[in-house]
Every structure is written in structure tokens, then in C-alpha cells.
Design a protein around this motif. Structure first.
Motif, PDB file in Angstrom:
ATOM      1  N   THR A 158      42.216  -9.254 -14.314  1.00 13.00           N
ATOM      2  CA  THR A 158      43.123  -8.240 -14.872  1.00 13.00           C
ATOM      3  C   THR A 158      42.953  -6.889 -14.180  1.00 13.00           C
ATOM      4  OG1 THR A 158      41.521  -7.765 -16.634  1.00 13.00           O
ATOM      5  CG2 THR A 158      43.275  -9.352 -17.129  1.00 13.00           C
ATOM      6  N   PRO A 165      51.366  -6.025 -12.495  1.00  8.39           N
ATOM      7  CA  PRO A 165      51.185  -7.072 -13.519  1.00  8.39           C
ATOM      8  C   PRO A 165      52.381  -8.017 -13.635  1.00  8.39           C
ATOM      9  CG  PRO A 165      51.809  -5.016 -14.569  1.00  8.39           C
ATOM     10  CD  PRO A 165      51.690  -4.714 -13.101  1.00  8.39           C
ATOM     11  N   ILE A 209      45.855  -6.266 -19.754  1.00 11.07           N
ATOM     12  CA  ILE A 209      47.162  -5.914 -19.212  1.00 11.07           C
ATOM     13  C   ILE A 209      48.259  -6.588 -20.021  1.00 11.07           C
ATOM     14  CG2 ILE A 209      46.435  -5.368 -16.868  1.00 11.07           C
ATOM     15  CD1 ILE A 209      47.110  -8.168 -16.016  1.00 11.07           C
TER      16      ILE A 209
END
Length: 224
Positions: A158, A165, A209
Motif C-alpha cells: 500500500t 491507487p 489506501i
């Protein structure tokens, strides 16, 4: 297939040689060129069914000079596009109605820059998609679809994916086309990616995220 790639990084903080966090220098815009190939076959054995298969090699890119010695050093400064292959079927059970199903395999594990544990750590994806298209009349065509896949980002990466993302493996789409006349068409579509959250573990513990995407598309087509 010929590609041109631009990469620019700024404001990134990453572990330095001694393990302490420090800012990574920006080298501005860097460019790379790439080449790959693709092929496909579409077969319509009857008026009710069409079958298709496709294969694309990965696109091999040259190195991004300014970043090959720091943030992209694990891949020699390269970020390749992954190879992929798929198979699909379209069925037309009623006049004006088409139902399509397909499967796509994206092989991130072979794409330089995405596949190493110290970069984005992407894993391979299996993608399924279903779509429906209906010709309401000579003017209007309506469409809807749904896609789903395993996530290409795991909970250990992450931190690396905070700045990009792309973690939404499910999406729904709707759209329509209006035929002004035989040669001119207007199309609009909307995509909603179902919100996804990944909770960091291991080296990414404490970094979570979450991503929500919406895509609006408008287009014009002229047939010659």
C-alpha cells in the motif's frame, strides 16, 4: 504497437540507503519509447454467435534516464506495459439484443517496473466482463456492463501505491448512442468503480489506501 511514455515524479518520500525516510529527487519529465505486437481473430459461425480471441505481447520500453538510478533502479529505469490475452463470446438471442461475455488475463508479473517487490508489487489479474447492448430503434442504442477481477495490489504494497491507487477491481457502466443520421452518431457513457479499501500489512502497516473512481465519456463518430 508503438508507445510513448512520460514519467514525472515529485514530492515522494522513500527509505534511503540507511533505511531512514528522505525525499526522492525529481528529475522532471522523462520520456521513453516502446514497441510490442498484438493479434486477434473474430469468428461468426452463425448469425446468433460470434467468438473472439486476442493476444498482446508486452510493450518493451526504453529506460527513463533520470529515474533509472533511484526510484526505478530495480527495473533498470523501465516500466513496460504487461502482456495480456483474452477470449470472448457475443450472443444475439433476439433482434437488436447482444449479450457479450469475455475473460482477460493481464500478466503484470512480467512487466518491468510493476512486478518487483520493491516497486509497485503488482500481481497478475484475471478479469471477467459481461455487457449488454440493445438497439431500441433506428436512432437509439443502450448499453450496460459489469467487470470484476482479483486485485493486482496486495496489502504489503500500500505504501508504494499511495500515489497511484489503481485498486478498484469492480466497475459498472452504462451508455447510449444516438444516431443523428446514417453517418453521424453521438455516444455518452458513465463508469462507476465500486470503492475499494486495502489495509496495509507487513512493511506497509499503518498505510491504508482507498479509491473511488467515476469516468464520464462523450464521443462523436462520423462514418465515411
Amino acid at each position: 504497437m508503438i508507445g510513448v511514455e512520460q514519467f514525472r515524479l515529485g514530492g515522494l518520500v522513500a527509505p534511503g540507503p540507511d533505511g531512514a525516510l528522505e525525499p526522492v529527487s525529481s528529475h522532471g519529465n522523462e520520456y521513453a519509447t516502446g514497441i510490442g505486437a498484438g493479434m486477434g481473430v473474430l469468428w461468426t459461425p452463425t448469425s446468433l454467435v460470434s467468438l473472439g480471441i486476442s493476444y498482446f505481447t508486452k510493450t518493451w520500453f526504453t529506460a527513463l534516464p533520470g529515474y533509472k538510478d533511484d526510484v526505478l533502479s530495480p527495473s533498470g529505469g523501465r516500466t513496460d506495459s504487461p502482456s495480456r490475452y483474452g477470449i470472448g463470446v457475443a450472443i444475439r438471442p433476439l433482434r437488436g439484443l447482444t449479450i457479450a461475455l469475455d475473460y482477460l488475463r493481464i500478466e503484470w508479473s512480467g512487466a518491468a517496473g510493476y512486478n518487483t517487490p520493491t516497486t509497485w508489487g503488482y500481481s497478475d489479474q484475471n478479469v471477467g466482463r459481461v455487457g449488454v447492448s440493445y438497439d431500441v430503434n433506428g436512432k437509439w442504442t443502450l448499453r450496460a456492463g459489469y467487470s470484476f477481477a482479483n486485485n493486482n495490489v496486495d496489502s504489503n504494497h500500500t505504501v508504494a501505491n499511495v500515489y497511484g491507487p489503481g485498486i478498484s477491481p469492480r466497475a459498472v457502466t452504462v451508455g447510449a448512442t444516438y444516431a443523428i443520421d446514417r453517418n453521424n452518431l453521438i455516444t455518452a457513457a458513465f463508469e462507476y468503480d465500486i470503492p475499494t479499501t486495502i489495509v496495509g500489512t507487513g512493511p506497509s502497516l499503518g498505510t491504508n489506501i482507498r479509491a473511488t473512481y467515476q469516468v464520464y465519456t462523450a464521443g462523436y463518430t462520423h462514418r465515411f
